[in-house]
Write a protein that holds these residues in place. Sequence first.
Motif, PDB file in Angstrom:
ATOM      1  N   UNK A 114      56.033  38.296 114.773  1.00  0.00           N
ATOM      2  CA  UNK A 114      55.607  38.703 116.070  1.00  0.00           C
ATOM      3  C   UNK A 114      56.524  39.011 117.110  1.00  0.00           C
ATOM      4  N   UNK A 115      56.705  40.283 118.042  1.00  0.00           N
ATOM      5  CA  UNK A 115      57.924  40.328 118.707  1.00  0.00           C
ATOM      6  C   UNK A 115      57.320  41.303 119.957  1.00  0.00           C
ATOM      7  N   UNK A 116      58.159  41.226 121.005  1.00  0.00           N
ATOM      8  CA  UNK A 116      57.701  42.234 121.958  1.00  0.00           C
ATOM      9  C   UNK A 116      58.317  43.712 121.964  1.00  0.00           C
ATOM     10  N   UNK A 117      57.841  44.272 121.039  1.00  0.00           N
ATOM     11  CA  UNK A 117      57.881  45.872 120.807  1.00  0.00           C
ATOM     12  C   UNK A 117      58.533  45.971 119.626  1.00  0.00           C
TER      13      UNK A 117
ATOM     14  N   UNK B 288      65.285  29.727 114.613  1.00  0.00           N
ATOM     15  CA  UNK B 288      65.528  28.781 115.917  1.00  0.00           C
ATOM     16  C   UNK B 288      65.035  29.273 117.298  1.00  0.00           C
ATOM     17  N   UNK B 289      64.908  30.590 117.363  1.00  0.00           N
ATOM     18  CA  UNK B 289      64.488  31.315 118.315  1.00  0.00           C
ATOM     19  C   UNK B 289      63.020  31.152 118.997  1.00  0.00           C
ATOM     20  N   UNK B 290      62.671  31.361 120.290  1.00  0.00           N
ATOM     21  CA  UNK B 290      61.511  31.062 120.679  1.00  0.00           C
ATOM     22  C   UNK B 290      60.611  32.775 120.472  1.00  0.00           C
ATOM     23  N   UNK B 291      59.651  32.699 120.397  1.00  0.00           N
ATOM     24  CA  UNK B 291      58.930  34.042 120.200  1.00  0.00           C
ATOM     25  C   UNK B 291      58.942  34.636 121.669  1.00  0.00           C
ATOM     26  N   UNK B 292      58.990  35.999 121.604  1.00  0.00           N
ATOM     27  CA  UNK B 292      59.335  36.765 122.795  1.00  0.00           C
ATOM     28  C   UNK B 292      57.894  37.499 123.346  1.00  0.00           C
TER      29      UNK B 292
END
Length: 462
Positions: free
Chosen positions: A173-176, A335-339
Amino acid sequence: MENFTIKLQTDGKKPLYDQLYRHIVGEIEAGRLKAGEKLPSKRAVCAHLHISQSTVETAYGMLAAEGYIRARPKSGYYVSAALYRPMSQQAPPQKPAAPAPGEAVRYDFSTGAVDTGVFPYASWARLSREVVSGNPQLLQRGEARGDPAFRRALAEFLREYRGVRCDADQIVVGAGLEYLLNVLVQVLPENSVYGLEDPGYLAAWQVLRNHGRQIRMIPLDDSGLRADKLRQSGATVAYVTPSHQFPMGCTMPVGRRAALLAWAEEGEERFLVEDDYDSEFRYLSRPIPAMQSLDDGGKVIYVGTFSRSIAPSIRVAYLVLPRRLLPVYEQRLGFAASTVSRFEQQTLAAFLSRGLYARHLRRAANLYRKKQQLLLEELAKLPGARVAGAQAGLHFLLTLPGKDEGRLVACARAAGVPVRGLSSYCRECACPESTLVLGFAGLKLEEIPDAAKALREAFEKA
């Protein structure tokens, strides 16, 4: 580089991670941070700017996800060399003639608008209240791919309504959509050559160009992207919109889909990216299953978004990755957080699992069908007008033989009715002449006769 010197605004209007992210992007794009240059460690930035480690982690995660920097194990973060590779000598895509500041727009024929009146305000507000008050754990950092409950609900919906075969762990899932395209570029092999539809989705071209990737423009025919031209192009990844090609509006038949899947099966590093951007809306037939449903070899990367079906401000999009790409995603981006806000993800999860989204789609589709029919009836009054691509989606093509496209666009804009010409989506192909791309979702049903009349009057001047 030892550290960043930046004046952070602490009034709460802009998140600290976003300020740090934008500062670093500016330094890279201005050339003050060079390709291969090492960034200061997260701990050093925390100490220097007196901010939390989660703030720095989020900023660095966004930069890595969008390809500005790359992580090297046990070494740190470095400015990505990909941004500095020689770019294509082609000019950037032509931008639409946007209204000047203060210029009135009487009617909205853009392809990105939706009808705000059909938004499910009551149910959305109720679910939002439930989510906010019911689970304080949502204030904590979630999983990089997105909240499991949302991904499970989405996987079930896609299986039932689009025939997509996947499990929740395959969804990211991502922001756009543009953000997820940046993610995808980092998951696919670095030497991939991308075949794009021509005419086609300009944002995909821009993302790939920003990453310095090789691009091949593939022409279309009435069935969509040409498989024979794809084979000749040397591309290893093809980006397609088979359910409703953007902007031409054709639907790819099963024979062409099978040909593209056969092409993908011929190479280990070949993939198809299926952008299913407005497949929810069909007017002359039942919904057609996604191409991913035919994929037995793990070659299709399915891409979708809620921006067209709910609202553009709902910045929630998703990838369905083949299992063979999941280890690469985890290694490079896990490693990244969900946007996307966890509260918004949980609201959407409830919206899907309780059947409210399906109900909303039926309501929206009925309204958009009425709008399209009324607009087509009004535009039929234009002498010689031809329409194509109206069997599905939220836009269609209008051709006025003998007219100059540029003149049509200019006259419509002068009348406060901005429209976009088909040629602005073309890169190398010979586009049909005198053709406009008209979106209708943003028009109110009752204003369509007046909007069509304004277009007719503007075109008479052309």
